[in-house]
Design a protein around this motif. Sequence first.
Motif, PDB file in Angstrom:
ATOM      1  N   LEU A  40      -9.223  16.607  -9.682  1.00 21.40           N
ATOM      2  CA  LEU A  40     -10.455  16.279  -8.972  1.00 21.40           C
ATOM      3  C   LEU A  40     -10.677  14.774  -8.903  1.00 21.40           C
ATOM      4  CD1 LEU A  40     -12.855  18.974 -10.454  1.00 21.40           C
ATOM      5  CD2 LEU A  40     -11.703  19.000  -8.243  1.00 21.40           C
ATOM      6  N   TYR A  41     -10.173  14.075  -9.922  1.00 20.30           N
ATOM      7  CA  TYR A  41     -10.416  12.638 -10.006  1.00 20.30           C
ATOM      8  C   TYR A  41      -9.113  11.896 -10.271  1.00 20.30           C
ATOM      9  CZ  TYR A  41     -15.294  14.043 -10.539  1.00 20.30           C
ATOM     10  OH  TYR A  41     -16.525  14.597 -10.357  1.00 20.30           O
ATOM     11  N   LEU A  42      -9.083  10.634  -9.870  1.00 19.74           N
ATOM     12  CA  LEU A  42      -7.954   9.753 -10.137  1.00 19.74           C
ATOM     13  C   LEU A  42      -8.462   8.496 -10.831  1.00 19.74           C
ATOM     14  CD1 LEU A  42      -6.210   9.903  -6.630  1.00 19.74           C
ATOM     15  CD2 LEU A  42      -5.518  11.153  -8.684  1.00 19.74           C
ATOM     16  N   SER A  43      -7.627   7.916 -11.661  1.00 22.10           N
ATOM     17  CA  SER A  43      -7.973   6.630 -12.245  1.00 22.10           C
ATOM     18  C   SER A  43      -7.841   5.553 -11.176  1.00 22.10           C
ATOM     19  CB  SER A  43      -7.044   6.310 -13.412  1.00 22.10           C
ATOM     20  OG  SER A  43      -5.718   6.086 -12.935  1.00 22.10           O
ATOM     21  N   ALA A  44      -8.340   4.359 -11.469  1.00 25.01           N
ATOM     22  CA  ALA A  44      -8.233   3.257 -10.507  1.00 25.01           C
ATOM     23  C   ALA A  44      -6.772   2.969 -10.190  1.00 25.01           C
ATOM     24  CB  ALA A  44      -8.917   2.007 -11.056  1.00 25.01           C
ATOM     25  N   ARG A  45      -5.932   2.988 -11.211  1.00 26.55           N
ATOM     26  CA  ARG A  45      -4.513   2.709 -10.995  1.00 26.55           C
ATOM     27  C   ARG A  45      -3.873   3.786 -10.128  1.00 26.55           C
ATOM     28  NH1 ARG A  45      -0.794   1.540 -16.138  1.00 26.55           N
ATOM     29  NH2 ARG A  45      -2.172  -0.292 -16.128  1.00 26.55           N
ATOM     30  N   GLU A  46      -4.205   5.070 -10.398  1.00 26.21           N
ATOM     31  CA  GLU A  46      -3.630   6.173  -9.620  1.00 26.21           C
ATOM     32  C   GLU A  46      -4.103   6.126  -8.160  1.00 26.21           C
ATOM     33  OE1 GLU A  46      -3.291   9.528 -13.191  1.00 26.21           O
ATOM     34  OE2 GLU A  46      -5.139   9.302 -12.020  1.00 26.21           O
ATOM     35  N   ALA A  47      -5.406   5.845  -7.960  1.00 30.12           N
ATOM     36  CA  ALA A  47      -5.952   5.803  -6.602  1.00 30.12           C
ATOM     37  C   ALA A  47      -5.341   4.662  -5.806  1.00 30.12           C
ATOM     38  CB  ALA A  47      -7.468   5.657  -6.658  1.00 30.12           C
ATOM     39  N   ALA A  48      -5.243   3.485  -6.428  1.00 29.06           N
ATOM     40  CA  ALA A  48      -4.669   2.332  -5.736  1.00 29.06           C
ATOM     41  C   ALA A  48      -3.204   2.583  -5.402  1.00 29.06           C
ATOM     42  CB  ALA A  48      -4.823   1.077  -6.596  1.00 29.06           C
ATOM     43  N   ALA A  49      -2.472   3.216  -6.334  1.00 28.95           N
ATOM     44  CA  ALA A  49      -1.056   3.491  -6.096  1.00 28.95           C
ATOM     45  C   ALA A  49      -0.869   4.496  -4.966  1.00 28.95           C
ATOM     46  CB  ALA A  49      -0.409   4.007  -7.381  1.00 28.95           C
ATOM     47  N   GLU A  50      -1.734   5.505  -4.910  1.00 28.69           N
ATOM     48  CA  GLU A  50      -1.590   6.527  -3.867  1.00 28.69           C
ATOM     49  C   GLU A  50      -1.846   5.950  -2.474  1.00 28.69           C
ATOM     50  OE1 GLU A  50      -2.951  11.138  -3.215  1.00 28.69           O
ATOM     51  OE2 GLU A  50      -2.606  10.273  -5.192  1.00 28.69           O
ATOM     52  N   LEU A  51      -2.750   4.968  -2.403  1.00 26.44           N
ATOM     53  CA  LEU A  51      -3.050   4.345  -1.117  1.00 26.44           C
ATOM     54  C   LEU A  51      -2.182   3.121  -0.845  1.00 26.44           C
ATOM     55  CD1 LEU A  51      -6.949   4.540  -1.269  1.00 26.44           C
ATOM     56  CD2 LEU A  51      -5.481   5.772   0.315  1.00 26.44           C
ATOM     57  N   ALA A  52      -1.409   2.707  -1.848  1.00 26.23           N
ATOM     58  CA  ALA A  52      -0.564   1.513  -1.725  1.00 26.23           C
ATOM     59  C   ALA A  52      -1.403   0.290  -1.411  1.00 26.23           C
ATOM     60  CB  ALA A  52       0.514   1.712  -0.667  1.00 26.23           C
ATOM     61  N   ILE A  53      -2.488   0.123  -2.178  1.00 24.01           N
ATOM     62  CA  ILE A  53      -3.369  -1.021  -1.996  1.00 24.01           C
ATOM     63  C   ILE A  53      -3.633  -1.668  -3.340  1.00 24.01           C
ATOM     64  CG2 ILE A  53      -4.508  -0.082   0.072  1.00 24.01           C
ATOM     65  CD1 ILE A  53      -6.803   0.823  -1.755  1.00 24.01           C
ATOM     66  N   SER A  54      -4.261  -2.826  -3.326  1.00 24.11           N
ATOM     67  CA  SER A  54      -4.623  -3.522  -4.556  1.00 24.11           C
ATOM     68  C   SER A  54      -5.919  -2.949  -5.109  1.00 24.11           C
ATOM     69  CB  SER A  54      -4.816  -5.015  -4.281  1.00 24.11           C
ATOM     70  OG  SER A  54      -5.940  -5.221  -3.453  1.00 24.11           O
ATOM     71  N   PRO A  55      -6.214  -3.168  -6.399  1.00 22.77           N
ATOM     72  CA  PRO A  55      -7.502  -2.723  -6.949  1.00 22.77           C
ATOM     73  C   PRO A  55      -8.687  -3.297  -6.178  1.00 22.77           C
ATOM     74  CG  PRO A  55      -5.994  -3.286  -8.724  1.00 22.77           C
ATOM     75  CD  PRO A  55      -5.321  -3.705  -7.450  1.00 22.77           C
ATOM     76  N   ALA A  56      -8.581  -4.561  -5.716  1.00 26.78           N
ATOM     77  CA  ALA A  56      -9.675  -5.176  -4.960  1.00 26.78           C
ATOM     78  C   ALA A  56      -9.952  -4.403  -3.679  1.00 26.78           C
ATOM     79  CB  ALA A  56      -9.345  -6.628  -4.645  1.00 26.78           C
ATOM     80  N   SER A  57      -8.881  -3.948  -3.011  1.00 26.48           N
ATOM     81  CA  SER A  57      -9.066  -3.161  -1.785  1.00 26.48           C
ATOM     82  C   SER A  57      -9.693  -1.804  -2.099  1.00 26.48           C
ATOM     83  CB  SER A  57      -7.734  -2.971  -1.070  1.00 26.48           C
ATOM     84  OG  SER A  57      -7.205  -4.205  -0.628  1.00 26.48           O
ATOM     85  N   LEU A  58      -9.309  -1.231  -3.229  1.00 26.39           N
ATOM     86  CA  LEU A  58      -9.906   0.040  -3.645  1.00 26.39           C
ATOM     87  C   LEU A  58     -11.408  -0.116  -3.825  1.00 26.39           C
ATOM     88  CD1 LEU A  58      -9.713   2.982  -4.707  1.00 26.39           C
ATOM     89  CD2 LEU A  58      -9.283   2.000  -6.984  1.00 26.39           C
ATOM     90  N   TYR A  59     -11.818  -1.202  -4.502  1.00 21.96           N
ATOM     91  CA  TYR A  59     -13.243  -1.432  -4.725  1.00 21.96           C
ATOM     92  C   TYR A  59     -13.970  -1.666  -3.408  1.00 21.96           C
ATOM     93  CZ  TYR A  59     -11.338  -2.223  -9.392  1.00 21.96           C
ATOM     94  OH  TYR A  59     -10.659  -2.098 -10.571  1.00 21.96           O
ATOM     95  N   ALA A  60     -13.283  -2.269  -2.444  1.00 22.67           N
ATOM     96  CA  ALA A  60     -13.895  -2.489  -1.130  1.00 22.67           C
ATOM     97  C   ALA A  60     -14.169  -1.159  -0.442  1.00 22.67           C
ATOM     98  CB  ALA A  60     -12.990  -3.363  -0.268  1.00 22.67           C
ATOM     99  N   TYR A  61     -13.213  -0.205  -0.538  1.00 22.98           N
ATOM    100  CA  TYR A  61     -13.424   1.112   0.050  1.00 22.98           C
ATOM    101  C   TYR A  61     -14.595   1.822  -0.638  1.00 22.98           C
ATOM    102  CZ  TYR A  61      -9.019   0.926   2.674  1.00 22.98           C
ATOM    103  OH  TYR A  61      -8.022   0.592   3.544  1.00 22.98           O
ATOM    104  N   VAL A  62     -14.714   1.638  -1.938  1.00 25.23           N
ATOM    105  CA  VAL A  62     -15.819   2.252  -2.680  1.00 25.23           C
ATOM    106  C   VAL A  62     -17.141   1.669  -2.207  1.00 25.23           C
ATOM    107  CG1 VAL A  62     -16.880   2.510  -4.957  1.00 25.23           C
ATOM    108  CG2 VAL A  62     -14.405   2.797  -4.698  1.00 25.23           C
ATOM    109  N   SER A  63     -17.193   0.332  -2.067  1.00 26.66           N
ATOM    110  CA  SER A  63     -18.438  -0.322  -1.665  1.00 26.66           C
ATOM    111  C   SER A  63     -18.865   0.097  -0.267  1.00 26.66           C
ATOM    112  CB  SER A  63     -18.281  -1.841  -1.728  1.00 26.66           C
ATOM    113  OG  SER A  63     -17.370  -2.307  -0.760  1.00 26.66           O
TER     114      SER A  63
END
Length: 402
Positions: A8-31
Amino acid sequence: MKNLPEPLYLSAREAAAELAISPASLYAYVSRGMIRSEPEPQSRGKRYRAEDVRALKNRRAPPAGVARAGEADMPVLDTAISTITEAGPLYRGVHAVALADHATLEQAATLLWDTSGPDAFAAGNLPVMNAAMCAIVSATAEAAAIERAIAVLALAGDADPTAFNRSADGRARTGARLMRLVAATILKTQPSSLPLHRQIAQGWAPGNAAATDLIRRALVLLADHELNASTYTLRCAISTGLNIYDAAIAGLAALKGPKHGGAGPRAAHLVKDLADGSLASKVRERVSTGERIPGFGHSVYKNGDPRAAYLLAALSKAGAEERLAAEAPSLITEATGLYPNIDYALAVMMRLLGLPIGHETALFAMARTAGWVAHGIEQLRADTLIRPRARYVGPAPRGSTD
């Protein structure tokens, strides 16, 4: 062996890896509300909804052989310049709110441009204002500041023989000249090598040290905000091979829109209305009629615009009316659930400085040239034409008439 259930959930590292993006980009999608997150139980970290991550991944990566007719609801470009977090914008990894404590707009620009060469803002690097450009400034003295800047920039590229310089240092120097030209045109002065916050303070609030510092802070906060409408417009324009002066015209034109830079004057009218009378009744009247409250709410910041909170706190210390800097925002947030954004804070600032409505948009334009130059340089370096595809929703092809 039974198939294991999808997590149901992914860690920040898992989510970023699945999307092939940086953690900063992941946080941007969240925001932006595109990926939901929540606190990780018994941890200080956060976890991310797997279904949101995979839905976004599917939109970003259509099946092989299918044209990219519309990847997502919003266009997305890779950029190393800035991103938006819950703590406000990051300029190449540096929090803009923290930077505003001490930096000038020129220092923020140098950071955004990622330049380590000679100082682009050296005293001798001033734009050329030929006779035709000076005539335009004179003829448009009573026009709105943005219109005047657009008119002058239309001639600026031809007046600058290095407008198409391809070196990193050359582009930075051109960017510095652009910033100084836009400021001089808006302020109706000659180009100067003084820091922009001092130029603006001399023109708008001469002799007011507190105003000088407030303007400096506001300029840094406004220097860039990722791919907003004017910045994306500028990137599309410059991707065709324009010089930065012509591309800035596109950015300024987009900034004029009532849903972008035009939001500032609407917030200023709200501040003017709230300045007198019963604050509670004024807020109640607006809310009860379903009227939108200008200067409140943000498409990216769901829990408040950190730039606004920072600037309003600085304004309170500088002597702004508590009624406007603190009481009104508190009442409106309680009544609507919306927090003040940077447009409201700028409106309160302009009232403190005794400036007419419209100056907030002019300040926005002078500040945002720094970010526009950064995105222009990055897009020129990419050397690709921005050409998104449309998602066709019209009628199906008609049958043969043979």
